[in-house]
Design a protein around this motif. Structure first.
Motif, PDB file in Angstrom:
ATOM      1  N   ASP A 114       0.821  -1.213   0.000  1.00 48.23           N
ATOM      2  CA  ASP A 114       0.000   0.000   0.000  1.00 48.23           C
ATOM      3  C   ASP A 114       0.851   1.257   0.000  1.00 48.23           C
ATOM      4  O   ASP A 114       0.338   2.347  -0.217  1.00 48.23           O
ATOM      5  N   VAL A 115       2.141   1.093   0.280  1.00 50.60           N
ATOM      6  CA  VAL A 115       3.004   2.275   0.316  1.00 50.60           C
ATOM      7  C   VAL A 115       3.470   2.593  -1.102  1.00 50.60           C
ATOM      8  O   VAL A 115       3.400   1.777  -2.007  1.00 50.60           O
ATOM      9  N   ARG A 116       3.945   3.817  -1.278  1.00 47.87           N
ATOM     10  CA  ARG A 116       4.428   4.245  -2.592  1.00 47.87           C
ATOM     11  C   ARG A 116       5.888   4.669  -2.473  1.00 47.87           C
ATOM     12  O   ARG A 116       6.360   4.997  -1.396  1.00 47.87           O
ATOM     13  N   PHE A 117       6.589   4.632  -3.606  1.00 49.27           N
ATOM     14  CA  PHE A 117       8.002   4.987  -3.636  1.00 49.27           C
ATOM     15  C   PHE A 117       8.117   6.487  -3.886  1.00 49.27           C
ATOM     16  O   PHE A 117       7.726   6.977  -4.952  1.00 49.27           O
ATOM     17  N   PRO A 118       8.665   7.257  -2.914  1.00 53.54           N
ATOM     18  CA  PRO A 118       8.785   8.713  -3.100  1.00 53.54           C
ATOM     19  C   PRO A 118      10.000   9.035  -3.961  1.00 53.54           C
ATOM     20  O   PRO A 118      11.121   8.633  -3.639  1.00 53.54           O
ATOM     21  N   VAL A 119       9.795   9.768  -5.037  1.00 55.42           N
ATOM     22  CA  VAL A 119      10.895  10.027  -5.981  1.00 55.42           C
ATOM     23  C   VAL A 119      11.665  11.276  -5.563  1.00 55.42           C
ATOM     24  O   VAL A 119      11.101  12.360  -5.402  1.00 55.42           O
ATOM     25  N   HIS A 120      12.981  11.097  -5.396  1.00 57.75           N
ATOM     26  CA  HIS A 120      13.867  12.204  -5.033  1.00 57.75           C
ATOM     27  C   HIS A 120      14.460  12.849  -6.282  1.00 57.75           C
ATOM     28  O   HIS A 120      14.199  13.994  -6.598  1.00 57.75           O
ATOM     29  N   ARG A 121      15.260  12.094  -7.025  1.00 54.35           N
ATOM     30  CA  ARG A 121      15.831  12.593  -8.290  1.00 54.35           C
ATOM     31  C   ARG A 121      15.656  11.522  -9.354  1.00 54.35           C
ATOM     32  O   ARG A 121      15.567  10.332  -9.028  1.00 54.35           O
ATOM     33  N   PHE A 149      25.382  10.922 -18.720  1.00 57.02           N
ATOM     34  CA  PHE A 149      24.242  11.070 -17.816  1.00 57.02           C
ATOM     35  C   PHE A 149      23.513  12.384 -18.066  1.00 57.02           C
ATOM     36  O   PHE A 149      24.113  13.384 -18.462  1.00 57.02           O
ATOM     37  N   PHE A 150      22.209  12.367 -17.815  1.00 55.65           N
ATOM     38  CA  PHE A 150      21.414  13.591 -17.760  1.00 55.65           C
ATOM     39  C   PHE A 150      20.315  13.349 -16.735  1.00 55.65           C
ATOM     40  O   PHE A 150      20.214  12.249 -16.175  1.00 55.65           O
ATOM     41  N   MET A 151      19.505  14.369 -16.449  1.00 58.37           N
ATOM     42  CA  MET A 151      18.478  14.223 -15.411  1.00 58.37           C
ATOM     43  C   MET A 151      17.138  14.724 -15.908  1.00 58.37           C
ATOM     44  O   MET A 151      17.060  15.511 -16.847  1.00 58.37           O
ATOM     45  N   LYS A 152      16.106  14.229 -15.261  1.00 54.03           N
ATOM     46  CA  LYS A 152      14.761  14.775 -15.423  1.00 54.03           C
ATOM     47  C   LYS A 152      14.293  15.198 -14.029  1.00 54.03           C
ATOM     48  O   LYS A 152      14.630  14.529 -13.043  1.00 54.03           O
ATOM     49  N   PRO A 153      13.484  16.270 -13.935  1.00 55.26           N
ATOM     50  CA  PRO A 153      12.906  16.604 -12.631  1.00 55.26           C
ATOM     51  C   PRO A 153      12.022  15.465 -12.126  1.00 55.26           C
ATOM     52  O   PRO A 153      11.396  14.752 -12.916  1.00 55.26           O
ATOM     53  N   ALA A 154      11.958  15.303 -10.797  1.00 51.83           N
ATOM     54  CA  ALA A 154      11.187  14.203 -10.205  1.00 51.83           C
ATOM     55  C   ALA A 154       9.712  14.268 -10.594  1.00 51.83           C
ATOM     56  O   ALA A 154       9.063  13.238 -10.769  1.00 51.83           O
ATOM     57  N   ASP A 155       9.191  15.491 -10.749  1.00 49.78           N
ATOM     58  CA  ASP A 155       7.751  15.609 -11.018  1.00 49.78           C
ATOM     59  C   ASP A 155       7.407  15.446 -12.492  1.00 49.78           C
ATOM     60  O   ASP A 155       6.291  15.749 -12.909  1.00 49.78           O
ATOM     61  N   LEU A 184      29.669  11.007  -9.026  1.00 48.84           N
ATOM     62  CA  LEU A 184      29.304  12.359  -9.466  1.00 48.84           C
ATOM     63  C   LEU A 184      28.312  13.038  -8.537  1.00 48.84           C
ATOM     64  O   LEU A 184      28.286  14.264  -8.445  1.00 48.84           O
ATOM     65  N   TRP A 185      27.432  12.243  -7.895  1.00 51.10           N
ATOM     66  CA  TRP A 185      26.401  12.790  -7.012  1.00 51.10           C
ATOM     67  C   TRP A 185      26.312  11.927  -5.761  1.00 51.10           C
ATOM     68  O   TRP A 185      26.654  10.739  -5.788  1.00 51.10           O
ATOM     69  N   LEU A 186      25.804  12.521  -4.674  1.00 50.51           N
ATOM     70  CA  LEU A 186      25.426  11.749  -3.489  1.00 50.51           C
ATOM     71  C   LEU A 186      24.083  11.096  -3.777  1.00 50.51           C
ATOM     72  O   LEU A 186      23.059  11.786  -3.893  1.00 50.51           O
ATOM     73  N   LEU A 187      24.062   9.791  -3.942  1.00 47.06           N
ATOM     74  CA  LEU A 187      22.801   9.082  -4.185  1.00 47.06           C
ATOM     75  C   LEU A 187      22.051   8.927  -2.871  1.00 47.06           C
ATOM     76  O   LEU A 187      22.661   8.783  -1.812  1.00 47.06           O
ATOM     77  N   THR A 188      20.713   8.971  -2.955  1.00 47.33           N
ATOM     78  CA  THR A 188      19.914   8.860  -1.739  1.00 47.33           C
ATOM     79  C   THR A 188      18.725   7.938  -1.986  1.00 47.33           C
ATOM     80  O   THR A 188      18.340   7.708  -3.130  1.00 47.33           O
ATOM     81  N   PRO A 189      18.144   7.406  -0.891  1.00 38.30           N
ATOM     82  CA  PRO A 189      16.890   6.663  -1.044  1.00 38.30           C
ATOM     83  C   PRO A 189      15.880   7.543  -1.780  1.00 38.30           C
ATOM     84  O   PRO A 189      15.792   8.743  -1.508  1.00 38.30           O
ATOM     85  N   GLY A 190      15.138   6.952  -2.691  1.00 34.00           N
ATOM     86  CA  GLY A 190      14.176   7.719  -3.485  1.00 34.00           C
ATOM     87  C   GLY A 190      14.688   8.078  -4.866  1.00 34.00           C
ATOM     88  O   GLY A 190      13.924   8.533  -5.712  1.00 34.00           O
ATOM     89  N   ASP A 191      15.973   7.878  -5.114  1.00 33.45           N
ATOM     90  CA  ASP A 191      16.478   8.150  -6.458  1.00 33.45           C
ATOM     91  C   ASP A 191      15.984   7.076  -7.424  1.00 33.45           C
ATOM     92  O   ASP A 191      15.867   5.895  -7.074  1.00 33.45           O
ATOM     93  N   LEU A 192      15.705   7.533  -8.646  1.00 26.20           N
ATOM     94  CA  LEU A 192      15.190   6.662  -9.704  1.00 26.20           C
ATOM     95  C   LEU A 192      16.139   6.775 -10.895  1.00 26.20           C
ATOM     96  O   LEU A 192      16.603   7.881 -11.208  1.00 26.20           O
ATOM     97  N   ILE A 193      16.443   5.645 -11.523  1.00 29.97           N
ATOM     98  CA  ILE A 193      17.396   5.650 -12.636  1.00 29.97           C
ATOM     99  C   ILE A 193      16.733   5.071 -13.883  1.00 29.97           C
ATOM    100  O   ILE A 193      16.151   3.981 -13.842  1.00 29.97           O
TER     101      ILE A 193
END
Ligand code: MN
Length: 228
Positions: free
Chosen positions: A19-26, A52-58, A187-196
């Motif tokens: 029932d829980v959801r995965f909160p997206v950080h980056r 590498f490149f990034m997308k905003p979490a939202d 290159l970055w400090l990875l954290t829980p919530g990161d999506l690749i």
């Protein structure tokens, strides 16, 4: 008048069987991670340094919701990719420890304004307008590694209007999941919530309004979406 600004909600992704959801950080993305896709883009895959490149979490789209055709492009492309959700992070993570950071896997679409990307590459400009636009990251529900392990080989397909467009296998990734995490963590400090987003196999192509997509990573996840 109040100066208080209500913070926007944290984007999150359903997790299969909970029932829980995965909160997206980056959202981190790797480019040209399959040799045949690099070739179709007129490039050679770099096997020593990942792109590498990034997308905003939202930018994520969940629940098989529709995707509006984005503004400022006449060449919206699909890229079907395995996605990886992290439960742990860190810096300078050794390859041997990297899979221990992974919480879950799924399938996603790295939607791309290909015309803007081509212009950016030609001018030596950044890729943000091509890759990081609103609703550019539809994702499936996540499947936990504790249930399926860490897939090294699985068919990755995308059908558009019932026709096969992309048909690859994650075994063909140039940088596997452990190596991607290792390189990102330098290159970055990875954290829980990161999506690749782990890169797309060959067969990318244009989408039109009304197109219906079905993406599947075998044994891991299925994603349906439609361009409106
Ligand atoms: Mn991609």
């Amino acid at each position: 008048m109040s100066e208080h600004i209500v913070p926007p909600p944290t984007p999150d992704i359903p997790i299969i069987g909970t029932d829980v959801r995965f909160p997206v950080h980056r959202i981190y993305c790797i480019g040209r991670n399959y040799a045949e896709h690099a070739k179709e883009m007129g490039m050679q895959a770099d096997r020593t340094e990942p792109t590498f490149f990034m997308k905003p979490a939202d930018t994520i789209v969940t629940g098989d919701a529709d995707v509006p055709y984005p503004p400022a492009t006449h060449n919206l492309h699909h890229e079907v990719e395995m996605i990886v959700a992290l439960a742990r992070g860190g810096r300078d993570i050794p390859v041997a420890d990297a899979l221990g950071c992974v919480y879950a896997y799924g399938v996603g679409l790295d939607l791309t304004r290909r015309d803007l990307q081509a212009a950016a590459i030609a001018k030596g400009n950044p890729w943000d307008t091509a890759k990081g636009f609103d609703a550019s990251a539809p994702v499936s529900a996540l499947c936990r590694a504790r249930q399926i392990g860490h897939p090294e080989q699985a068919r990755l397909v995308l059908e558009v209007n019932g026709q096969m467009r992309q048909d690859g296998d994650i075994a063909d990734m140039i940088f596997n999941v452990a190596k991607i995490i290792h390189h990102l963590s330098k290159l970055w400090l990875l954290t829980p919530g990161d999506l690749i987003f782990t890169g797309t196999p060959a067969g990318v192509g244009a989408l039109q309004r009304g197109d219906r997509m079905r993406a599947e990573l075998a044994g891991v996840g299925i994603l349906h979406t439609r361009i409106i």
